[in-house]
Design a protein around this motif. Sequence first.
Motif, PDB file in Angstrom:
ATOM      1  N   MET A  25      38.550  47.337  25.154  1.00 22.83           N
ATOM      2  CA  MET A  25      38.048  45.991  24.914  1.00 22.83           C
ATOM      3  C   MET A  25      36.574  45.917  25.308  1.00 22.83           C
ATOM      4  O   MET A  25      35.752  45.373  24.583  1.00 22.83           O
ATOM      5  CB  MET A  25      38.833  44.972  25.728  1.00 22.83           C
ATOM      6  N   THR A  26      36.251  46.479  26.468  1.00 25.17           N
ATOM      7  CA  THR A  26      34.869  46.517  26.927  1.00 25.17           C
ATOM      8  C   THR A  26      34.003  47.299  25.948  1.00 25.17           C
ATOM      9  O   THR A  26      32.871  46.912  25.655  1.00 25.17           O
ATOM     10  CB  THR A  26      34.791  47.187  28.310  1.00 25.17           C
ATOM     11  N   VAL A  36      37.079  41.471  17.824  1.00 27.59           N
ATOM     12  CA  VAL A  36      37.726  41.603  19.136  1.00 27.59           C
ATOM     13  C   VAL A  36      37.094  40.550  20.042  1.00 27.59           C
ATOM     14  O   VAL A  36      35.885  40.530  20.211  1.00 27.59           O
ATOM     15  CB  VAL A  36      37.513  43.002  19.739  1.00 27.59           C
ATOM     16  N   ILE A  37      37.910  39.646  20.575  1.00 28.46           N
ATOM     17  CA  ILE A  37      37.349  38.559  21.366  1.00 28.46           C
ATOM     18  C   ILE A  37      37.477  38.798  22.865  1.00 28.46           C
ATOM     19  O   ILE A  37      36.515  38.817  23.585  1.00 28.46           O
ATOM     20  CB  ILE A  37      37.995  37.201  20.996  1.00 28.46           C
ATOM     21  N   GLY A  38      38.694  38.980  23.362  1.00 26.82           N
ATOM     22  CA  GLY A  38      38.864  39.207  24.799  1.00 26.82           C
ATOM     23  C   GLY A  38      38.542  37.965  25.602  1.00 26.82           C
ATOM     24  O   GLY A  38      37.797  38.018  26.572  1.00 26.82           O
ATOM     25  N   GLY A  42      39.978  40.443  30.065  1.00 25.95           N
ATOM     26  CA  GLY A  42      40.746  41.622  30.464  1.00 25.95           C
ATOM     27  C   GLY A  42      41.907  41.336  31.393  1.00 25.95           C
ATOM     28  O   GLY A  42      42.512  42.246  31.936  1.00 25.95           O
ATOM     29  N   GLY A  43      42.242  40.087  31.593  1.00 26.53           N
ATOM     30  CA  GLY A  43      43.313  39.721  32.507  1.00 26.53           C
ATOM     31  C   GLY A  43      44.684  39.662  31.880  1.00 26.53           C
ATOM     32  O   GLY A  43      45.631  39.165  32.489  1.00 26.53           O
ATOM     33  N   CYS A  49      42.495  40.451  22.215  1.00 29.96           N
ATOM     34  CA  CYS A  49      41.798  41.739  22.135  1.00 29.96           C
ATOM     35  C   CYS A  49      42.699  42.731  21.392  1.00 29.96           C
ATOM     36  O   CYS A  49      42.583  43.941  21.552  1.00 29.96           O
ATOM     37  CB  CYS A  49      41.457  42.253  23.534  1.00 29.96           C
ATOM     38  N   HIS A  50      43.563  42.191  20.594  1.00 31.63           N
ATOM     39  CA  HIS A  50      44.585  42.937  19.840  1.00 31.63           C
ATOM     40  C   HIS A  50      43.958  43.979  18.910  1.00 31.63           C
ATOM     41  O   HIS A  50      43.019  43.666  18.168  1.00 31.63           O
ATOM     42  CB  HIS A  50      45.391  41.898  19.039  1.00 31.63           C
TER      43      HIS A  50
END
Lengths: 107, 423
Positions: A25-26, A36-38, A42-43, A49-50
């Motif tokens: 994701m990062t 990709v949103i996120g 990251g929690g 972030c699929h």
Amino acid sequence: MVKVTFVEPDGNRRVVDAAIGDTLMTVATGNLVAGVIGECGGGMSCATCHVMVDEEWAETVGGPSEDEAGMLATTATPAGPRSRLSCQLVVEPAFDGLVLHVPESQE
Amino acid sequence: MTEFAPVVVVGTGHAAIEFASALRMGGFGGELTVVGEETRLPYTRPSLSKQYLRGTVADDQLALRPQDFYEKFDIRLRIGSPVIAIDRAARDIALADGSRIGYGTLVLATGGRARTLPDPALHGAANVHRLRTLDDAAALRAQLVAGARLVVIGGGYVGLEVAATARDLGVDVTVVEASDRVLARVAGPATAAHVTGLHTARDVRVLVGATVSGFGRTDDRITAVELADGTLLPADVVLLGVGMSPNDALAADCGLAVSDGVLVDEFCRTADPAILAIGDCTRHPDPQWGGVRRLESIPNAGDQARAAASVILGDARAYTGVPWFWSNQFDHAVRSVGLPGTSDTVVERHVDGQLRAVFFLLDRELRAVEIINDARDFATARKLVSRRAVVDPAQLADPTVPLASLLDAGVRSPAASGAIGGE
């Protein structure tokens, strides 16, 4: 560093460098990969972030944990058999050449 | 406002960076400057009360984007550069160092600052902390040693997360909350009781209905917290978790409307066509239930950032997010969607005697839900609330009814689809 390819929703292939230990994701947001949103950073609280692991890489990457599978059941684009949350995928040397598909929508 | 007029963002937090990313991702080719007072590379805040405080995450792991991101995408990042004034006529901003930056569009993403208490005993005290920035967290972390006595003033999310982290580090912890329950502003009584139970089970003392009346101090250290009922709490470390104030002074000083937050519309626009505002610093319309609100929330920062970017990109999409929050304490996840506000019906769901969910309804519509731990149920709850679902309370309470099954059963409220007038 390894090379990872994100196939964006419109088919555009983005080949980016990924540092060992970073989450995918990062890597995606750090390279402005489209789609990709996120949202939650990251929690594992948002499922935005699929990504879908390319068939050839499914075995190397492996499957989701039970908690992650729970979140995957709620994604905007329905999760497939190789869906993962990219915030849970940590880059390792074996990922060199990895191909991930970004779904149409995250929200 | 052409697509390529320079965009300047004030602030370097979540909203600012999500905005800059969304703007570049949308193809904005003009000058983009992000300027703010914090001296750190933009970083993420949620772990400051959790993993970072625990010491399991290093400073550089908090970066919102890699160090090379800004140069790579031609984003001029100026950290450690406080902005002191906006000149709307000249369309430029003045920085503390004397320089000025011109803008075509200005985006205020100034966030908020942690509140303090007015007691003069706190001035210059070396062991009193607030928690908003990475510097705050580093200073607090240094003092959380096993055996130290921590008094947390304020039983909101920040106070409770620090309490939980500190307890895990072997610190003796007391939480002091003036309201009759913790999380009074953001959660209902059932969830507050559940969370309190998580703390008391680990020997955190939680005092509610407790007002701080003073402090004991020797030299530059607070030695005790005095409560109105006469209780004296010895303290080695004090955390003030008493909320935040939005940083709206820059906006107010240049004549923009503020009211405990910069006032914006659903597109994040102020009354000045060249100025937008996003994130914690804003007071904005509630797209579901009307009125205006101010949210202290990461998802809101991202949603408003994307809405504002869409405006500049010429494809304006209104902000429509339903507020949601999460908190991690003692390996439990408490997540909530919607704001309880006024509700006429509250339904609890228990499994094996344990609280699992709380549902708040108004006029039969689901307004807010709190979920303990189950991530899938939370995602379902978000969908139900955003649809303003009308769901039978008996089914909500029944633990044998999977929440996901209510997605089909729930009727979308006519009000949600914009119908005018009553049924």
